[in-house]
Design an enzyme around this catalytic site. Structure first.
Site, short mmCIF file in Angstrom:
data_model
loop_
_atom_site.label_atom_id
_atom_site.label_comp_id
_atom_site.label_asym_id
_atom_site.label_seq_id
_atom_site.Cartn_x
_atom_site.Cartn_y
_atom_site.Cartn_z
N HIS A 154 4.94 0.85 -3.27
CA HIS A 154 3.76 0.08 -3.12
C HIS A 154 3.18 -0.21 -1.78
O HIS A 154 1.96 -0.64 -1.57
CB HIS A 154 3.80 -1.27 -4.01
CG HIS A 154 4.26 -1.32 -5.30
ND1 HIS A 154 5.33 -0.76 -5.87
CD2 HIS A 154 3.40 -1.40 -6.69
CE1 HIS A 154 5.47 -0.93 -7.14
NE2 HIS A 154 4.03 -1.20 -7.42
N HIS A 155 4.00 0.26 -0.88
CA HIS A 155 3.63 -0.31 0.69
C HIS A 155 4.15 0.76 1.63
O HIS A 155 5.19 0.76 2.19
CB HIS A 155 4.50 -1.73 1.08
CG HIS A 155 4.02 -2.32 2.12
ND1 HIS A 155 4.56 -2.34 3.45
CD2 HIS A 155 2.97 -3.10 2.32
CE1 HIS A 155 4.20 -3.19 4.42
NE2 HIS A 155 3.02 -3.44 3.65
N PHE A 156 3.45 1.62 1.87
CA PHE A 156 1.85 2.13 1.63
C PHE A 156 1.99 3.45 0.95
O PHE A 156 3.00 4.22 1.00
CB PHE A 156 1.03 1.94 2.64
CG PHE A 156 0.90 0.79 3.62
CD1 PHE A 156 0.18 -0.18 3.05
CD2 PHE A 156 1.56 0.65 4.67
CE1 PHE A 156 0.03 -1.47 3.86
CE2 PHE A 156 1.76 -0.53 5.32
CZ PHE A 156 0.73 -1.56 5.02
N VAL B 253 7.09 1.72 3.35
CA VAL B 253 7.90 1.02 4.23
C VAL B 253 8.24 -0.19 3.56
O VAL B 253 7.49 -1.01 2.82
CB VAL B 253 7.03 1.01 5.61
CG1 VAL B 253 5.76 0.31 5.37
CG2 VAL B 253 7.95 0.18 6.50
#
Length: 748
Positions: free
Chosen positions: A630-632, A637
């Site tokens: 979800h990130h990114f 990360v």
């Protein structure tokens, strides 16, 4: 299992993998005897337990059917509200969209000589047929038929006998993200007619108003030909948590061989009504509904589907999304007289904009979308979803490099719209202001998983994500074209100004550029942050974001110049008797689900740099940790806010497991109002790393009869490198029962 015959081929109803589905309706059971002869048994069978049991089962079954029929009669009666007359809207004649195309495909199959009757078919729609009258014809292809509009394929229909797998339920179902809010929970036939005529705001409320748009930019008008009412809407219903609907419909008096096409059309009509309810059309000019293409659906028809019949529909939304365009997928069950008589599985509907429309985000040009308060926006939910999912089409300046600055994905994305429309891009004038908005769900996941208390993780993401987006909009995304470009938060500080209830509100996120510093291979942006709810600020602070090339990212050396500096516990080694080791993986008071961030923890009462207490937490990095996806996108990360949240949970754990909260009933831990939290990040945690450790040094513990306030500082290590430093973590832990109000300092 029920065998259903279709063109001479048996189709076996598959056993559902999630919950048992009732078999499709068989012929009506024989009536149970009543009156004087009721209960009589032939002499040879007198006293036979099996027959008595069978009679009881039949009576119970008949009672259930009667109850179901009563419920459905009541539902049918609800679809017209007193005092309202259903509007008359002509039925759509086009084979385009969700109305005529499935029925036209069914007619083409029937015209090809396929025998009507119960059965199961896999149907795949291709590119949508052109508007206007079309002549579809079915051509035999392998085991099924290809339906063509001239030379272009419009659909494929294949008899289906194998097991049809049910879509798996995600471990963490996403929170629904409607684009508008309404209190409506059902739709009458008059309401559906008004929606079809374009009077959406009159039915659902002012958030849906599009009167500012020219007629050709409003949703396409298409009647609900089959749907007669929606008797219940639950936006979080169903096993997938994406929504569920109950509706009623009436089949046309058509050839029985065409009815399966009308069932598919009915499923798509339910989805179209729900798409309007969610406001998915608000970001697309001239939005029109079409079947999802290239993905098969299953239609299964039993004995109880008859021309002109009325059916009740239970629709469970199984998937939603905004990329490539807004779409919904659902499983629908059709009932008659309380029995399931048909199903449509994996029915998908998407919205498309009117042709030749430019959807690019341009700060100087407002889009068709309006904010809930009516203000024009240039960046809306579709743009935000595209940037999060790595689709640069609506932002050409993102370039062709694999890694570019992006918003987080899924439930981590906390930016919905941008109202900035002042300064041109590529101009970094101090004082430039960007205004963004985030619609907080009525029951956001981060509150559910943190004991209904706003966690620092969420507050930081709500404040920081618009700052990163503003850097991109000012021109940061267009720099170093052709090179991978990373956006990272380096420093920040936030102060919670007042407690506020965020669920079901819109947070205004204001970002002010204070300075920009050019670096070899990057740039630094310092921004002021201001979060507002109801027009009043509730959180303020500042953040420094960096935009870096891959070469600059590789130069990260942590907080200690690349030196390995061990945690305090390893450097000082206190006496064994003062150390307590606890496994907190089952302690839901600290966080659960995605926010269950503590595992092995060491507590040292009286330890740490200030002698007030110390905590060391340790956990492995797992490649499937939820935040990496979800990130990114293409730049996975661990968010720094998750590391900060872990440290706050360590402070909470210290209070719970050292007796500081024993005098409180059901302690509740929340950020302290008025205290400034600050942090620095000088490194990142990726999938290939092995270990995350965090330590907390309690600076002050202030205990009183109704609560405890704790102040602490902390650090986070990636393997053996210290990369985060967090200062002044201040929390208030309160309970429900009043007691002695005299405050006292608790020594370390």
């Amino acid at each position: 299992m029920d065998e259903l015959a279709f063109e001479g081929t048996p189709f076996i109803a598959e056993p559902p993998p999630v919950a048992p589905e009732p078999p499709l309706a068989a012929p009506e059971p024989a009536p149970v005897a009543s009156g004087p002869a009721a209960g009589r048994v032939a002499p040879a069978a007198a006293g036979a337990p099996a027959l008595r049991l069978a009679a009881q089962v039949q009576r119970a079954h008949a009672a259930v059917l009667t109850a179901h029929q009563a419920i459905e009669d009541w539902q049918l009666a609800r679809v017209v509200r007193p005092g309202r007359t259903p509007a008359s809207v002509p039925a759509a004649e086009s084979a385009d969209g969700t109305g005529g195309l499935p029925a036209a495909v069914a007619r083409a199959v029937r015209d090809a000589g396929v025998a009507p009757g119960p059965g199961r078919l896999a149907v795949t729609f291709h590119e949508v047929a052109p508007e206007g009258a079309v002549a579809l014809r079915a051509v035999r292809q392998d085991d099924g038929w290809q339906i063509r509009d001239g030379v272009r394929p419009a659909a494929t229909v294949v008899p289906h006998a194998a097991e049809w797998p049910r879509r798996p339920v995600p471990r963490f179902p996403a929170d629904p993200r409607p684009l508008a809010r309404t209190s409506v929970d059902r739709l009458t036939e008059a309401d559906l007619a008004a929606l079809a005529a374009g009077d959406i705001a009159a039915v659902l409320g002012p958030d849906y108003d599009q009167s500012h748009l020219p007629p050709d930019a409003r949703p396409a008008k298409e009647s609900f030909r089959l749907l007669k009412g929606v008797t219940g809407i639950d936006p979080r219903g169903g096993a997938y948590g994406q929504g569920s609907l109950r509706a009623v419909l009436r089949l046309p008096d058509d050839d029985p061989g065409h009815l399966w096409g009308h069932l598919v059309a009915a499923a798509l009509e339910v989805l179209r009504a729900y798409a309007l309810y969610l406001g998915l059309h608000l970001c697309l000019p001239g939005a029109r509904a079409v079947p999802v293409s290239a993905v098969p659906l299953l239609v299964e028809v039993g004995e109880g589907v008859v021309p002109g019949g009325e059916l009740c529909v239970d629709a469970e939304i199984t998937a939603t999304g905004m990329v490539d365009r807004p779409f919904l997928v659902a499983d629908c069950s059709f009932r008659a007289r309380g029995r399931t008589v048909a199903r449509v599985r994996d029915s998908g509907m998407a919205l498309r904009e009117s042709r030749d429309t430019d959807l690019s985000a341009r700060p100087d040009v407002p889009s068709c979308r309006r904010a809930p308060g009516g203000a024009p926006v240039f960046l809306h939910e579709l743009h935000a979803a595209h940037t999060a999912e790595g689709r640069p089409g609506l932002f050409p300046e993102l370039g062709t490099a694999r890694v570019r600055p992006r918003l987080p994905r899924g439930d981590m994305r906390m930016v919905d719209r941008g109202r900035y429309g002042g300064d041109a891009r590529q101009e970094y004038r101090p004082g430039s202001v960007g205004v963004f908005e985030y619609d907080v769900p009525p029951d956001p996941w981060y509150l559910r998983e943190s004991g209904e208390v706003l966690p620092p993780f969420a507050l930081m993401e709500i404040a920081l994500q618009p700052a990163g987006a503003f850097s991109v909009l000012l021109g940061g995304a267009g720099e170093y074209a052709g090179q991978d470009l990373y956006c990272r938060n380096l420093d920040g500080r936030l102060r919670l100004l007042r407690e506020t209830a965020l669920p079901a509100t819109t947070v205004e996120q204001r970002v002010t550029l204070r300075s920009r510093t050019r670096l070899p291979g990057g740039a630094l942006h310092r921004c002021g942050l201001d979060l507002r709810s109801g027009g009043t600020s509730f959180c303020a602070g500042e953040a420094v974001h960096g935009v870096f090339t891959a070469e600059m990212m590789e130069r990260q050396r942590g907080l200690d110049g690349g030196r390995s500096v061990p945690p305090w516990l390893e450097a000082h080694g206190p006496a064994a008797g003062s150390v307590r080791r606890i496994d907190l993986r089952g302690d839901a008071r600290l966080g659960r689900g995605r926010l269950a961030l503590l595992e092995e923890v060491v507590l040292v009462p009286g330890g740490g740099e200030h002698g007030a207490g110390y905590v060391l937490c340790d956990k492995p990095v797992r490649p499937d940790d939820w935040f990496f996806d979800h990130h990114f996108f293409q730049d996975p990360v661990m968010p720094g806010s998750a590391g900060v949240q872990m440290l706050f949970q360590a402070v909470h754990a210290f209070a719970l497991h050292t007796g500081l909260t024993d005098h409180l009933a059901r302690p509740r831990c929340a950020l302290s109002v008025g205290e400034e939290l600050s942090w620095s990040y000088r490194g990142q945690i990726l999938r290939e790393h092995e270990r995350v450790r965090g330590e907390v040094h309690l600076r002050r513990v202030h205990r009183h009869a109704t609560g405890v306030r704790l102040h602490a500082d902390g650090s986070v290590w990636r393997d053996d490198l210290r990369i985060y430093r967090v200062r002044n973590m201040a929390v208030d832990i309160t309970g429900r029962e009043p007691g002695d109000h005299e405050a006292q300092e608790v020594p370390g």
